[in-house]
Design a protein around this motif. Structure first.
Motif, PDB file in Angstrom:
ATOM      1  N   ARG A  25      42.696  38.817  43.075  1.00  0.00           N
ATOM      2  CA  ARG A  25      44.069  38.702  42.574  1.00  0.00           C
ATOM      3  C   ARG A  25      44.222  38.957  41.074  1.00  0.00           C
ATOM      4  N   ASP A  59      36.866  35.611  38.828  1.00  0.00           N
ATOM      5  CA  ASP A  59      36.893  34.183  39.108  1.00  0.00           C
ATOM      6  C   ASP A  59      36.784  34.016  40.619  1.00  0.00           C
ATOM      7  N   PRO A  60      35.677  33.429  41.084  1.00  0.00           N
ATOM      8  CA  PRO A  60      35.479  33.318  42.528  1.00  0.00           C
ATOM      9  C   PRO A  60      36.591  32.543  43.246  1.00  0.00           C
ATOM     10  N   HIS A  61      37.296  31.690  42.539  1.00  0.00           N
ATOM     11  CA  HIS A  61      38.371  30.920  43.161  1.00  0.00           C
ATOM     12  C   HIS A  61      39.598  31.768  43.476  1.00  0.00           C
ATOM     13  N   PHE A  62      39.785  32.859  42.719  1.00  0.00           N
ATOM     14  CA  PHE A  62      40.975  33.679  42.891  1.00  0.00           C
ATOM     15  C   PHE A  62      40.692  35.042  43.503  1.00  0.00           C
ATOM     16  N   GLY A  63      39.443  35.383  43.740  1.00  0.00           N
ATOM     17  CA  GLY A  63      39.086  36.660  44.348  1.00  0.00           C
ATOM     18  C   GLY A  63      39.558  37.841  43.519  1.00  0.00           C
TER      19      GLY A  63
END
Length: 93
Positions: free
Chosen positions: A49, A43-47
């Motif tokens: 993680r 998920d590009p929003h969470f990298g």
């Protein structure tokens, strides 16, 4: 991308192995299954993680169980890699 997350996952596994090297525990992962799980978690929003959290939960959980078996001298059963297309479970050996 996925290749970078795969590299990060392998690094995280290496860090866990380093912390428990005195217990002679290592992981054997099916890279194809790990890659599929990373694609699912990406998920590009969470990298990285979600990938790091997944590795910590799976690998550290297995290490804890193995160490408890060792400490309390429970019967040793060899942990296996589970290939179920979704969740790679490392084999400790």
């Amino acid at each position: 991308g996925v290749e970078e997350l795969l590299r990060i996952a392998k690094l995280e596994i290496g860090y866990i192995e380093e912390r428990v090297k005195g217990h002679k525990l290592r992981f054997a992962l099916d890279e194809k299954v790990l890659r599929n799980k990373i694609v699912e978690l990406a998920d590009p929003h969470f990298g990285a993680r979600p990938v790091k959290r997944f590795i910590e939960e799976v690998c550290e959980g297995m290490v804890a169980k193995a160490l408890m078996r060792e400490k309390f001298q429970l019967p040793s059963t060899k942990l296996q890699t589970i290939h179920n297309d979704q969740i790679p479970i490392p084999k400790l050996f």
